[in-house]
Scaffold this motif. Structure first.
Motif, PDB file in Angstrom:
ATOM      1  N   MET A 279       0.846  -1.183   0.000  1.00 43.89           N
ATOM      2  CA  MET A 279       0.000   0.000   0.000  1.00 43.89           C
ATOM      3  C   MET A 279       0.892   1.247   0.000  1.00 43.89           C
ATOM      4  SD  MET A 279      -3.374   0.701   0.247  1.00 43.89           S
ATOM      5  CE  MET A 279      -4.131  -0.513   1.331  1.00 43.89           C
ATOM      6  N   ASP A 281       0.268   5.614  -0.593  1.00 39.37           N
ATOM      7  CA  ASP A 281      -0.535   6.785  -0.942  1.00 39.37           C
ATOM      8  C   ASP A 281      -1.958   6.414  -1.342  1.00 39.37           C
ATOM      9  OD1 ASP A 281       1.733   8.363  -0.504  1.00 39.37           O
ATOM     10  OD2 ASP A 281       2.377   8.164  -2.600  1.00 39.37           O
ATOM     11  N   ASN A 283      -3.035   3.700  -2.702  1.00 40.39           N
ATOM     12  CA  ASN A 283      -3.095   2.807  -3.859  1.00 40.39           C
ATOM     13  C   ASN A 283      -2.432   1.467  -3.520  1.00 40.39           C
ATOM     14  OD1 ASN A 283      -4.282   4.606  -5.929  1.00 40.39           O
ATOM     15  ND2 ASN A 283      -2.401   5.792  -5.577  1.00 40.39           N
ATOM     16  N   TYR A 285       0.050  -1.564  -4.925  1.00 37.29           N
ATOM     17  CA  TYR A 285       1.089  -1.898  -5.899  1.00 37.29           C
ATOM     18  C   TYR A 285       1.379  -3.394  -5.815  1.00 37.29           C
ATOM     19  CZ  TYR A 285       2.032   3.073  -6.611  1.00 37.29           C
ATOM     20  OH  TYR A 285       1.915   4.399  -6.930  1.00 37.29           O
ATOM     21  N   LEU A 295       1.723  -0.208 -10.351  1.00 39.22           N
ATOM     22  CA  LEU A 295       0.404   0.098  -9.800  1.00 39.22           C
ATOM     23  C   LEU A 295      -0.579  -1.007 -10.162  1.00 39.22           C
ATOM     24  CD1 LEU A 295      -1.153   2.381  -8.278  1.00 39.22           C
ATOM     25  CD2 LEU A 295      -1.791   3.250 -10.548  1.00 39.22           C
ATOM     26  N   ASP A 296      -1.323  -1.487  -9.201  1.00 43.13           N
ATOM     27  CA  ASP A 296      -2.306  -2.532  -9.432  1.00 43.13           C
ATOM     28  C   ASP A 296      -3.687  -1.912  -9.631  1.00 43.13           C
ATOM     29  OD1 ASP A 296      -3.218  -5.068  -9.867  1.00 43.13           O
ATOM     30  OD2 ASP A 296      -2.935  -5.785  -7.814  1.00 43.13           O
ATOM     31  N   ASP A 297      -4.590  -2.702 -10.217  1.00 35.38           N
ATOM     32  CA  ASP A 297      -5.936  -2.215 -10.504  1.00 35.38           C
ATOM     33  C   ASP A 297      -6.860  -2.389  -9.303  1.00 35.38           C
ATOM     34  OD1 ASP A 297      -5.255  -1.585 -13.133  1.00 35.38           O
ATOM     35  OD2 ASP A 297      -5.668  -3.631 -13.816  1.00 35.38           O
ATOM     36  N   ILE A 298      -7.696  -1.384  -9.081  1.00 33.49           N
ATOM     37  CA  ILE A 298      -8.738  -1.445  -8.061  1.00 33.49           C
ATOM     38  C   ILE A 298     -10.068  -1.221  -8.758  1.00 33.49           C
ATOM     39  CG2 ILE A 298      -9.655  -0.418  -5.946  1.00 33.49           C
ATOM     40  CD1 ILE A 298      -6.805   0.438  -5.259  1.00 33.49           C
ATOM     41  N   ALA A 302     -11.939   2.796  -3.818  1.00 33.45           N
ATOM     42  CA  ALA A 302     -10.574   2.847  -3.291  1.00 33.45           C
ATOM     43  C   ALA A 302     -10.511   3.572  -1.955  1.00 33.45           C
ATOM     44  CB  ALA A 302      -9.648   3.515  -4.307  1.00 33.45           C
TER      45      ALA A 302
END
Length: 461
Positions: A279, A281, A283, A285, A295-298, A302
């Motif tokens: 984790m 900021d 987001n 990863y 960066l991974d998709d959410i 979020a």
């Protein structure tokens, strides 16, 4: 002796006499040399158990024991024939309480005349209507019709001596001094060792023990600044943690070195077999080697990602081992939340992180206990938290985290596990370990059937 038994004995005596006079005592067991069945062939090819009795016990609401009898079909428990060892047995044992003192068979396929050995050491011809005492192994012999050969088998009808579904627990450590001072912890199993990373008495420590023991613990002080056990992962055989945002790794848990990456993070939140997640900021990863991160998709929501109290587990999909679920739980401003990701390890069907929504009217939501942690065990997901000064009931998900059902009777631990905090892990022998901070106790439990030996069921050469 009655007429039936006299007739059986006469047949056996005749066959034995023919065998002795011929000087032959066994059949050729090399099936590759047998092109057709003839008078010298003798073998049991399969046996099927008939209707069996089972004696069960229940405890009434008044606390008294009650016994009742039920029947079931023995055909649900196949008997396997090992022609090479001369053994016949059911690898899946009959239920606890099955009566095997008077076993009947529904079918038996054999070439030749079949006999079994009585307790007095004599053989008697077997009839399908016979009941046989299998409280101990029985010797069955198949005699060729020519009288020139025989083949002997030891037949075992296996019955569970314990309830296979019982979750049996023992306290392997009591009031460990260091563990009594634990305020935060995470446990892992690696190569026959249990590793407990913790903050104990305001200092970072590592406690280890062998999975064969659980009684002798070694404690090592850790020199990691701002150490947070919640932000610690075991990924591809190595431990990972963060020191002021910088990723560090260790193979033994005590000596840590920096990872050769410029990536920094707020927390390590989860890992699967092929990816680790962090984790940063707000987001998520991902990385497959702890060096290169992206960066991974959410999917959405979020803003509802957890910000503390991270817990995670992963498991393969039952219908396709190429896919796996990663579950990540934790706490945000609104309480406990649960997120899920599906990973395709051999394709491009990996899904984004998605939030499991649990409305107030939804049955069996993700547990709201303080300090909730999740664990994959027995092809299910288990959740556990703190309730007062003890551990909560187990909550179990049978559907990969969609619903969580409290367990009142089955799949339960001793309800007297005192703890201010805890960590848990499953070892290579399918034991579940629970380390209780505050009380300093360590419990180890296993569902009986997970410790049963797997018998051979396929015979080729």
């Amino acid at each position: 002796m009655n007429d039936v038994n006299m007739k059986k004995l006469s047949i056996v005596v005749t066959i034995l006499s023919m065998l002795i006079s011929s000087g032959l005592t066994s059949c050729n067991i090399d099936s590759s040399t047998t092109t057709s069945y003839d008078g010298n062939h003798c073998a049991i090819t399969y046996m099927t158990l008939g209707t069996l009795l089972r004696e069960s016990h229940i405890t009434t609401s008044r606390g008294t024991d009650s016994t009742y009898m039920t029947t079931f079909s023995g055909s649900m428990y196949p008997l396997y024939v090992d022609q090479y060892k001369g053994e016949i047995y059911n690898p899946d044992s009959l239920p606890l309480g099955t009566r095997v003192d008077k076993v009947v068979f529904s079918t038996i396929s054999h070439d030749g005349i079949l006999a079994y050995r009585l307790d007095n050491g004599t053989d008697t011809v077997f009839a399908i209507s016979d009941t046989v005492d299998f409280t101990h192994p029985r010797v069955f012999t198949c005699y060729s019709y020519s009288g020139l050969g025989k083949r002997t088998y030891t037949v075992n009808v296996n019955v569970h001596k314990v309830n296979p579904e019982a979750f049996v627990w023992s306290k392997v450590t009591s009031s460990n001094e260091t563990m009594r001072g634990i305020t935060s912890q995470r446990a892992f199993c690696k190569e026959g060792m249990i590793y407990v990373f913790a903050i104990a008495n305001n200092a970072p420590v590592l406690l280890t023990t062998s999975t064969d023991s659980g009684t002798d613990w070694t404690s090592v002080n850790l020199s990691v600044n701002n150490f947070n056990p919640e932000s610690l992962q075991l990924f591809k055989g190595n431990f990972y943690t963060l020191e002021e945002g910088v990723l560090k790794t260790s193979s033994n848990g005590s000596v840590w070195t920096s990872v050769s990456t410029s990536f920094t993070a707020d927390a390590l939140i989860a890992s699967g077999s092929s990816m680790m997640f962090a984790m940063k900021d707000g987001n998520i990863y991902k990385s497959g080697d702890a060096i290169s991160w992206e960066l991974d998709d959410i999917e959405s929501d979020a803003e509802k990602l957890p910000v503390s109290g991270f817990t995670s587990t992963w498991s393969q999909m039952t219908f396709n081992g190429d896919f796996e679920y990663v579950i990540c739980g934790g706490t945000n401003a609104n309480g406990n939340v649960e997120w899920r990701k599906v990973i395709d390890n051999k394709g491009d069907n990996t899904e984004p992180w998605s939030l499991y929504m649990f409305d107030t009217d939804k049955a069996y939501p993700y547990p709201s206990y303080p300090g909730t942690q999740v664990l994959s065990y027995d092809s299910k997901l288990f959740a556990l938290g703190i309730e007062g000064d003890t551990l909560s009931l187990f909550n179990i998900s049978y559907d990969s985290g969609r619903t969580w059902k409290p367990q009142r009777l089955a799949y339960q631990h001793p309800l007297s596990m005192a703890a201010d905090n805890f960590s848990w892990v499953m070892d290579e022998n399918k034991y579940m370990w629970i380390i209780c901070g505050g009380s300093g106790d360590v419990w180890r439990g296993r569902i009986n059937r997970l410790g049963f030996k797997t018998n051979q069921t396929i015979f080729t050469e």
